[in-house]
Design an enzyme around this catalytic site. Structure first.
Site, PDB file in Angstrom:
ATOM      1  N   HIS A 166       0.850  -1.193   0.000  1.00 48.01           N
ATOM      2  CA  HIS A 166       0.000   0.000   0.000  1.00 48.01           C
ATOM      3  C   HIS A 166       0.890   1.249   0.000  1.00 48.01           C
ATOM      4  CE1 HIS A 166      -2.968   2.973   1.135  1.00 48.01           C
ATOM      5  NE2 HIS A 166      -3.891   2.105   0.776  1.00 48.01           N
ATOM      6  N   GLU A 226      -4.015   2.128  -7.678  1.00 52.06           N
ATOM      7  CA  GLU A 226      -4.412   3.200  -6.760  1.00 52.06           C
ATOM      8  C   GLU A 226      -3.527   4.425  -6.975  1.00 52.06           C
ATOM      9  OE1 GLU A 226      -6.536   1.560  -3.084  1.00 52.06           O
ATOM     10  OE2 GLU A 226      -4.411   1.557  -2.624  1.00 52.06           O
TER      11      GLU A 226
HETATM   12  C1  PEP Z   1      -6.983   2.858   0.219  1.00 54.60           C
HETATM   13  O1  PEP Z   1      -6.730   2.961   1.394  1.00 54.60           O
HETATM   14  O2  PEP Z   1      -6.426   1.979  -0.441  1.00 54.60           O
HETATM   15  C2  PEP Z   1      -7.928   3.802  -0.373  1.00 54.60           C
HETATM   16  C3  PEP Z   1      -8.202   3.684  -1.638  1.00 54.60           C
HETATM   17  O3  PEP Z   1      -8.465   4.759   0.452  1.00 54.60           O
HETATM   18  P1  PEP Z   1      -9.704   5.751   0.099  1.00 54.60           P
HETATM   19  O4  PEP Z   1     -10.803   4.903  -0.435  1.00 54.60           O
HETATM   20  O5  PEP Z   1     -10.022   6.412   1.388  1.00 54.60           O
HETATM   21  O6  PEP Z   1      -9.199   6.710  -0.946  1.00 54.60           O
END
Ligand code: PEP
Length: 257
Positions: free
Chosen positions: A97, A168
């Site tokens: 992450h 992400e």
């Molecule tokens: C995450 O923690 O991987 C994430 C996508 O957080 P959020 O949905 O709060 O942006």
């Protein structure tokens, strides 16, 4: 396939977490037909796993962890063994992450070893990849993502295991910013192509799944889940409310069989 994954991060204390899971379970049981295509995973903090694994033991919701170590035993102060996660019926683990990469200097050398350990212990890794705003503004987005995947996955013996890859963009996490769904689709195709190249001897269709994460909520989940190459979402903030997480799971459920 369809994976909807709650990443609680370091939010919700134990009582709040237990209450949320109990509430969510009740909603899921009441409307189970609306969730039947969905692999729902809840990833609480380590200290909550034991209590929550008991609550989920008779449900279809899976338990996940937010990290783990690459060895199973030994002199590794403060680390958590994949075997112990397995003992608690954890079926998934989030690895790499961006918060761990940025705040704790975790790199893809570590992530690579953790992925091997997860697969050896029969835990499905959720590999997170994503570019920063600065990398993106320099035109490095694709390069960064392909490089992260190469470092994390090259040389891995996939066997029959599954790996989930969550795209992400770092600047979209926790900010309320969601990128153009067409761009998510484009990135999912690049990621799939990279894994086809890396695992050329495999039919990755049944083994590698691309998810999206970054400020996902019940208002925007449908905008990208409609694309066949996006097979789920990793959700932080919006997973901290049982009803909102349930609505996300329900909406995501319509798109995949
Ligand atoms: C995450 O923690 O991987 C994430 C996508 O957080 P959020 O949905 O709060 O942006």
């Amino acid at each position: 396939m369809n994976f909807t994954i709650a990443n609680w991060k370091m939010d919700l204390d134990l009582n709040q977490g237990v209450d949320l899971v109990k509430d969510f379970k009740k909603m899921a049981e009441r409307e189970k037909d609306n969730l039947d295509n969905n692999n729902i995973v809840i990833a609480p903090p380590f200290t909550h796993l034991f209590s929550i694994s008991k609550i989920l033991s008779d449900s279809k919701v899976f338990l996940g962890a937010q990290n783990m170590f690459w060895e199973t035993k030994g002199d590794f102060t403060g680390e958590i063994s994949p075997k112990w996660l397995k003992d608690l019926s954890c079926k998934f683990v989030i690895l790499g992450h961006s918060e761990r990469r940025m705040l704790l200097n975790e790199d893809y050398f570590h992530v690579h070893k953790k992925i091997i350990a997860a697969l050896e212990n029969d835990i499905i890794p959720i590999l997170c990849v994503g570019e920063t705003r600065i990398q993106r503004n320099k035109g490095l987005k694709e390069y960064v993502i392909l490089n992260q995947i190469e470092n994390a996955l090259s040389g891995i013996d996939l066997k029959d295991s599954k790996i989930l890859i969550a795209y992400e963009p770092v600047w979209a996490i926790g900010t309320g910013l969601i990128i153009d769904p067409e761009e998510i689709e484009y990135m999912s195709r690049i990621i799939l192509q990279k894994t086809i190249d890396l695992f050329s001897d495999k039919n990755i269709k049944e083994q590698i799944y691309v998810l999206y994460g970054g400020s996902v909520d019940s208002d925007n989940i449908e905008s990208f889940m409609k694309y066949p190459t996006i097979e789920g979402a990793l959700i932080g903030g919006a997973s901290l409310n049982a009803k909102e997480f349930f609505n996300i799971c329900k909406k995501a459920n319509q798109f995949k069989t």
